[in-house]
Design an enzyme around this catalytic site. Structure first.
Site, PDB file in Angstrom:
ATOM      1  NE  ARG A 244      89.778  65.469  26.660  1.00 55.91           N
ATOM      2  CZ  ARG A 244      88.852  65.089  25.902  1.00 55.91           C
ATOM      3  NH1 ARG A 244      89.220  64.237  24.960  1.00 55.91           N
ATOM      4  NH2 ARG A 244      87.690  65.743  25.990  1.00 55.91           N
ATOM      5  CD  GLU A 273      94.531  67.763  21.456  1.00 58.73           C
ATOM      6  OE1 GLU A 273      93.379  68.197  21.136  1.00 58.73           O
ATOM      7  OE2 GLU A 273      94.870  66.427  21.676  1.00 58.73           O
ATOM      8  CG  HIS A 292      91.221  65.879  19.684  1.00 55.98           C
ATOM      9  ND1 HIS A 292      91.526  66.311  20.988  1.00 55.98           N
ATOM     10  CD2 HIS A 292      90.139  64.947  20.017  1.00 55.98           C
ATOM     11  CE1 HIS A 292      90.791  65.657  21.899  1.00 55.98           C
ATOM     12  NE2 HIS A 292      89.860  64.991  21.433  1.00 55.98           N
TER      13      HIS A 292
END
Length: 335
Positions: A244, A273, A292
């Site tokens: 993360r 993000e 991601h």
């Protein structure tokens, strides 16, 4: 656009990443309100559906304490992910709401992504590919273009759960890499099968050529990799993050990369993000950035959705096993 299906006593809100087949499976047991996206035009409709719902399923779920207060009948949340740091687990526990996730399904795919970042950062693949595409490859490559070997290098894995173990297998068995790991508990299988060595985080940072993060995000892992941690790494080392974003102090990482404290970074996750394109990370040749995509393959995302659908149906109907994050909170009759 939303769609309401089949009339049943149970009501489910589904959000993103669900196919017609997944929705049909849910429709067989409940009335389903499906939202492929959330926007200003359907937010009120979504809130109203959630207020009536017994179950919630989807990817990138938007749920907070206030939303839970407006959803008095909610009993089960099934996230199409392994991570759940975006969800208010403490509030869900207080309200007796079961949270299910999708472990195992994405382990191998995310490990593939981690190794892709290892290869890309060590061999400078993105940087040199851009050189070719932009017409800057004019002569034979020289030392200024050289990368670093992957085989035989020391890999340090921070967090040796399912994904960390899968990365370790690739490293030791595929690339003859000595493996160090830092974890809260010993992993005898890694030590016996791969010769992995457990050590402290500080020792791992000091010894590893490549440091790969695969820890869950919690209060105790927030900015686990900060300026002090980065300073312990070798100047030739690379940092890989498929965990993360908030596990890393991003500004400290930018500073370390700019000053040569470490050589390179491969990042699939970020503190915010999507990553702002103005971030210095986007302009550094020694950084590989991905949007991601750890589990983003057709096969894995489909399997994750199947697992999440089964979790929700089983939890609401009591038909079978579930992947419970906070097992024990669900009442016998969710209705």
């Amino acid at each position: 656009m939303s769609r309401t299906m089949a009339q049943h006593d149970l009501r489910i809100v589904a959000l993103r990443r669900l196919s017609e087949a997944h929705l049909a499976a849910l429709q067989a047991v409940a009335q389903v309100d499906y939202f492929d996206e959330l926007h200003d035009g359907n937010r009120a409709e979504y809130d109203a559906a959630l207020a009536r719902a017994h179950g919630l399923i989807g990817g990138k779920l938007e749920l907070d304490d206030a939303a839970l207060e407006r959803a008095p009948q909610l009993k089960v949340v099934s996230t199409i992910s392994v991570g759940y740091d975006n969800l208010p687990l403490a509030a869900m526990n207080r309200r007796g709401i079961l949270l299910c996730n999708t472990p195992d399904v994405l382990t191998e795919t995310t490990a593939d992504t981690a190794f892709a970042l290892i290869m890309a950062t060590q061999r400078r693949l993105v940087e040199l590919s851009c050189m070719v595409r932009e017409g800057r490859w004019q002569n034979h490559v020289g030392p200024q273009h050289f990368g670093h070997d992957v085989h035989g290098k020391v890999l340090g894995i921070v967090g040796a759960g399912r994904i960390g173990a899968a990365i370790a297998r690739r490293a030791a068995q595929g690339f003859n890499m000595p493996v160090l790991y830092a974890a809260s508990t010993p992993k005898p299988s890694l030590e016996q099968q791969l010769g992995a060595e457990r050590c402290s985080l500080d020792e791992l940072l000091e010894r590893a050529d490549i440091v790969c993060l695969s820890v869950p995000y919690r209060e105790d892992t927030h900015h686990l990799i900060d300026a002090a941690a980065l300073a312990r790494m070798q100047p030739s080392a690379a940092l890989i993050n498929v965990a993360r974003g908030k596990v890393v102090d991003e500004q400290a990482l930018i500073d370390a990369l700019q000053r040569g404290v470490i050589r390179a970074a491969g990042l699939d996750v970020f503190e915010q993000e999507p990553l702002n394109p103005d971030s210095p990370l986007c302009r550094m040749d020694n950084v590989v950035v991905l949007p991601h995509i750890g589990s983003a393959t057709h096969e894995t995302r489909a399997a994750m959705a199947v697992r999440a659908v089964a979790n929700l149906i089983n939890a609401l109907t009591g038909r079978g096993e579930v992947d419970a994050v906070n097992g024990g909170v669900l009442a016998d009759d969710p209705r």
